[in-house]
Scaffold this active site. Structure first.
Site: not given
Length: 489
Positions: A80, A125, A170, A312, A314, A382
């Site tokens: 990606r 991005h 995002e 994504n 985290y 991600e």
């Protein structure tokens, strides 16, 4: 550690790693590239760790072949990357196309195809062309049409080879941190107003691009398109406290729900979000119309504008009620939300202060997405573990993290029935980590930023990730051979 059962992953599972243009490319003013808002933001002193910039970063613009070797060494099936909008279109519009930018991305895509690596391309991005910011950026209604034109240019130019597209990465971060808190580019601080406008125009931009692709490019190119949404997993700080339980639902509505609800549920923002914002406006005497914009019936609906769910993930948060802190306050996103996410002290922290390591939160979030939003294929676009301070090439803690995280993905697939189609580690290599500069390292490859050669060296976690990919490929190949033989008996 228990062995990872790779047989759980589908045979066509996407084993990937992700990067972003501003974080790796460098070449910020080479070969006709225009400036982006991150160039401007970094050049203003005091915004980024030690005033570092992405002017050179990993110099992937000139050292792409080194990146490709890293990709091959890992054995990735997917990669990606993001396109620098201002490298292709220096003023942000198709009135001025930069042929050297087109040539660069053509080479990257073609080289990946030659190495049998599937490309997932992100159109945006965080690095908006500065020329468009000068025209109002994401707070300008015209940006949606300009983005659609940019997207169409990319579909036309690269879409014969790119089959997986991400429009925006995002949008929550871009809206909240860039237009409410002002701590990332473009650095706007207009609490309680600007973030909602910027987010609305991003959803409009995505919607227009999806409908454009669906009508004019999908029939010939056969690709898929979505947008990447970031989300923590959240639970009440005190499950027995009704206020914390309600705050957790608000937290979810104002983060993942803000963007997922229009695409997957109703074509509009969560009703709980809209009513909350309107009530706060009334309470604080704001009478200049709805702060949360409405979608126009004269434009295409966002409902259904995602061919897969790109996530994504985290970290996780425990959520507590924050209403008491908002009495007689000024307009703000946080008071609209009325909730605060905190870190459970039992969770270990990796590198940056906000990154609590909670692998099982990913499994819970995947099931939540399946149950709440869609059973479309999910790509984890991600997920990563950072380190700061002295670099550890033998990064044992990160190895444990990837093992534990992939175990949770296995459980989501085998026990919860979640249709997970791929996993992209963040990141292929150490890079410019936004306001943290080069102080935070997420890479599967270490990059020596102290030398002009910018040498890439694989971390232990990279070697172990490569071993997982190799094992899955070997077992899949063996199973395919067995299937063929059994059919011929």
């Amino acid at each position: 550690m228990s062995a990872l059962d790779v047989s759980v992953f589908p045979s066509d599972f996407a084993w990937g790693a992700a990067t972003a243009a501003y974080q790796i490319e460098g070449g910020w003013n080479l070969d006709g590239k225009g400036p982006s808002i991150w160039d401007t933001f970094c050049h203003a002193k005091g915004q980024v760790f030690e005033d570092q910039t992405g002017e050179v970063a990993c110099n992937s613009y000139q050292l792409w072949e080194k990146d490709l070797k890293c990709i091959q060494q890992l054995g990735l099936t997917h990669y990606r990357l993001s396109i620098s909008w201002s490298r292709l279109l220096p003023d942000g519009t198709t009135n001025h196309v930069n042929p050297k930018g087109v040539a660069y991305y053509n080479k990257v895509i073609n080289d990946l195809i030659t190495c049998d690596v599937t490309t997932m391309v992100t159109l945006y991005h965080f690095d908006l062309p500065q020329a468009l910011q000068d025209r109002g950026g994401w707070n300008s209604a015209e940006i949606a049409d300009i983005f659609e034109s940019y997207a169409r240019f990319c579909f036309k130019t690269f879409g014969d080879r790119v089959k997986l597209w991400i429009t925006l990465n995002e949008p929550y971060v871009c809206a909240k941190l860039g237009h409410e808190d002002g701590i990332i580019a473009p650095g706007i601080k207009e609490p309680g107003i600007s973030a909602y406008v910027a987010a609305h125009n991003m959803v409009r931009a995505h919607t227009k691009a999806w409908h454009s692709y669906n009508a004019d490019f999908r029939p010939l190119q056969g690709g898929q398109i979505s947008l990447a949404l970031n989300s923590d997993w959240t639970e009440p700080l005190d499950p027995g406290c009704p206020k914390d339980v309600a705050a957790t639902e608000r937290y979810k509505a104002f983060t993942l729900g803000w963007f997922a609800w229009p695409l997957f549920c109703t074509g509009d923002y969560p009703e709980s979000m809209r009513s909350r914002i309107e009530a706060k406006s009334l309470e604080l005497g704001y009478n200049q119309g709805s702060r949360l914009p409405h979608f126009s019936k004269n434009e295409p609906s966002p409902l259904g504008t995602a061919d897969f769910f790109a996530l994504n993930y985290y970290t996780s948060r425990k959520v507590k009620d924050w209403n008491s802190a908002c009495k007689n306050s000024e307009l703000s996103f946080k008071c609209d939300q009325g909730a605060e996410g905190v870190v459970d002290p039992s969770w270990p922290i990796c590198g940056v202060h906000w990154l609590a390591v909670v692998p099982d939160g990913l499994r819970k979030l995947l099931k939540h997405i399946k149950d709440t939003y869609t059973n479309l294929p999910i790509y984890i676009t991600e997920n990563g573990f950072s380190q700061m301070g002295p670099v550890q090439i033998e990064d044992v803690d990160r190895c444990h993290f990837y093992h534990d995280t992939l175990q949770e993905v296995c459980k989501a697939i085998s026990q919860d029935g979640v249709n997970v189609k791929g996993y992209f580690a963040w990141s292929l290599m150490d890079n410019f980590e936004w306001i943290h500069g080069f102080s935070v390292r997420f890479g599967l490859f270490h990059v020596d930023f102290a030398t002009p050669e910018l040498k890439r060296t694989i971390y232990r976690s990279g070697r172990e990730y490569a071993a997982v990919i190799s094992k899955h490929r070997t077992e899949t190949k063996s199973k395919n051979v067995e299937d063929i033989l059994s059919r011929n008996v």
